[in-house]
Write a protein that holds these residues in place. Structure first.
Motif, mmCIF file in Angstrom:
data_model
loop_
_atom_site.group_PDB
_atom_site.id
_atom_site.type_symbol
_atom_site.label_atom_id
_atom_site.label_comp_id
_atom_site.label_asym_id
_atom_site.label_seq_id
_atom_site.Cartn_x
_atom_site.Cartn_y
_atom_site.Cartn_z
ATOM 1 N N ALA A 76 6.110 -7.753 12.019
ATOM 2 C CA ALA A 76 5.225 -7.416 10.904
ATOM 3 C C ALA A 76 3.840 -8.031 11.066
ATOM 4 N N LEU A 77 3.772 -9.227 11.643
ATOM 5 C CA LEU A 77 2.481 -9.892 11.840
ATOM 6 C C LEU A 77 1.708 -9.306 13.010
ATOM 7 N N PHE B 51 5.449 -6.392 21.631
ATOM 8 C CA PHE B 51 6.642 -7.014 21.056
ATOM 9 C C PHE B 51 7.204 -6.174 19.921
ATOM 10 N N ASP B 52 6.333 -5.657 19.068
ATOM 11 C CA ASP B 52 6.772 -4.848 17.930
ATOM 12 C C ASP B 52 7.495 -3.594 18.410
ATOM 13 N N ALA C 267 9.621 -4.250 7.350
ATOM 14 C CA ALA C 267 9.075 -3.397 6.282
ATOM 15 C C ALA C 267 8.684 -4.234 5.064
ATOM 16 N N GLY C 268 9.540 -5.201 4.692
ATOM 17 C CA GLY C 268 9.234 -6.037 3.536
ATOM 18 C C GLY C 268 8.035 -6.929 3.755
ATOM 19 N N MET C 269 7.908 -7.499 4.947
ATOM 20 C CA MET C 269 6.781 -8.381 5.246
ATOM 21 C C MET C 269 5.470 -7.608 5.289
ATOM 22 N N GLU D 63 -2.491 -20.394 7.814
ATOM 23 C CA GLU D 63 -1.793 -19.116 7.971
ATOM 24 C C GLU D 63 -0.281 -19.303 7.960
ATOM 25 N N ARG D 64 0.179 -20.424 8.523
ATOM 26 C CA ARG D 64 1.624 -20.676 8.539
ATOM 27 C C ARG D 64 2.175 -20.798 7.127
#
Length: 336
Positions: free
Chosen positions: A143-144, A150-151, A224-226, A245-246
């Motif tokens: 999501a990030l 990777f995604d 999807a939620g993130m 950001e963390r």
């Protein structure tokens, strides 16, 4: 909070009572409504070619000639006070909690189930830890970094995990790592208290088989939620305040996205604790699921009823725990 716990616990007990009544009715009332006689019902508990005397004894023991509410009352009484079944001069005692007595193998149902619960619990807990950590972590990173290598790669693997059934992945793992390369050969359950290392070694392949399927689902849901949560106004506000950001991702984004994940996790874990039928069959684990398949094959109604009630208990308890964890995971949730 204490009042909420009391209310939810009471509601869970009521739900378990309703489930037991419905399950009891399915096994004992529906056959009568379909036209099956009491003699035919009693004959199912004996086996092939039952004698009239044996059928009459089963009818008397189980009270098939009595109204359904009387039979259900006897069943509830057996749970809290035990029961006794007579076979002419002989008698069998079903100790508390009496989930029934199998007239086919002449054994109490609850001791048979309880001896298999550690196997199923070990399988479900170990696999759930693997799929929760791997699935949520993969979903967050995807999501990030949307549309990254990777995604795309992780979502492709997740699609494969969702598509491939457990009996395929389990058989494939057994073929490769137990037969072709005997890294995990001679797999059989060992109690954790006897040898923790051997306990974990013999459950690695079943854990991976289950985790591969479920982690794929959790990765897609978390992603999807993130992605939806990270676009909210309060996330932009947290970043504008100068938070690292963390902290923004973990404390504000992930906690909000975990609410639906936690709901599904409670249901999945409860169902697995009630018996992972396919996985236990593939790896020959003598757990609750393996016992359920055996009971269905033997058409042994007391054993089937006992397994069903135990499975319903785990689902209700896991969902109760999830409800209690909502407020801790997401501060926006208020208990009322």
């Amino acid at each position: 909070m204490f009042a909420y716990i009391i209310r939810r616990t009471f509601a869970a007990l009521v739900l378990l009572l309703v489930v037991s009544a419905v399950t009891f009715g399915i096994f004992y009332l529906l056959p009568r409504m379909a036209g099956e006689t009491t003699d035919q019902l009693a004959a199912q508990y004996i086996g092939k070619n039952p004698s009239p005397e044996a059928v009459a004894a089963i009818k008397q023991n189980l009270g098939f000639d009595q109204p359904i509410y009387v039979q259900y009352g006897r069943f509830l009484k057996g749970l809290v006070a035990g029961a006794e079944y007579k076979f002419g001069p002989d008698a069998a005692t079903c100790h508390v909690p009496c989930f029934g007595y199998s007239f086919k193998n002449h054994m109490e149902v609850w001791p048979q189930i309880s001896s298999r619960i550690p196997v199923t619990v070990s399988l479900a807990i170990g696999a759930s830890v693997l799929w929760l950590l791997s699935g949520v972590a993969t979903g967050v990173v995807s999501a990030l970094k949307p549309k990254s290598v990777f995604d795309r790669l992780s979502m492709g693997v997740a699609l494969a995990g969702v598509s491939l059934p457990i009996f395929f992945t389990g058989a494939l793992l057994l073929t490769l790592f137990s037969y072709q390369w005997p890294i995990f050969d001679n797999l059989q359950y060992v109690n954790f208290t006897d040898d923790p290392l051997m306990w974990a070694r013999n459950l690695v392949l079943p854990w991976i088989s289950l985790a591969f399927l479920y982690s794929a689902l959790y990765a897609r849901l978390t992603r999807a939620g993130m992605m939806e949560t990270m676009s909210e106004d309060y996330i932009r506000t947290a970043r504008a305040k100068g938070l690292a950001e963390r902290k923004v991702v973990v404390r504000h984004g992930l906690r909000s996205a975990l609410t639906p994940i936690l709901t599904i996790f409670g249901m999945d874990l409860g169902l697995l604790l009630g018996g992972a039928l396919i996985t236990e069959q593939v790896f020959s684990l003598q757990g609750v699921g393996f016992y359920a398949v055996s009971a269905i094959s033997d058409n042994d109604l007391p054993r089937i009823l006992g397994v069903t009630l135990v499975a319903a208990f785990f689902v209700v308890i896991c969902n109760l725990l999830v409800d209690l964890l909502y407020a801790a995971v997401d501060p926006r949730v208020r208990l009322s």
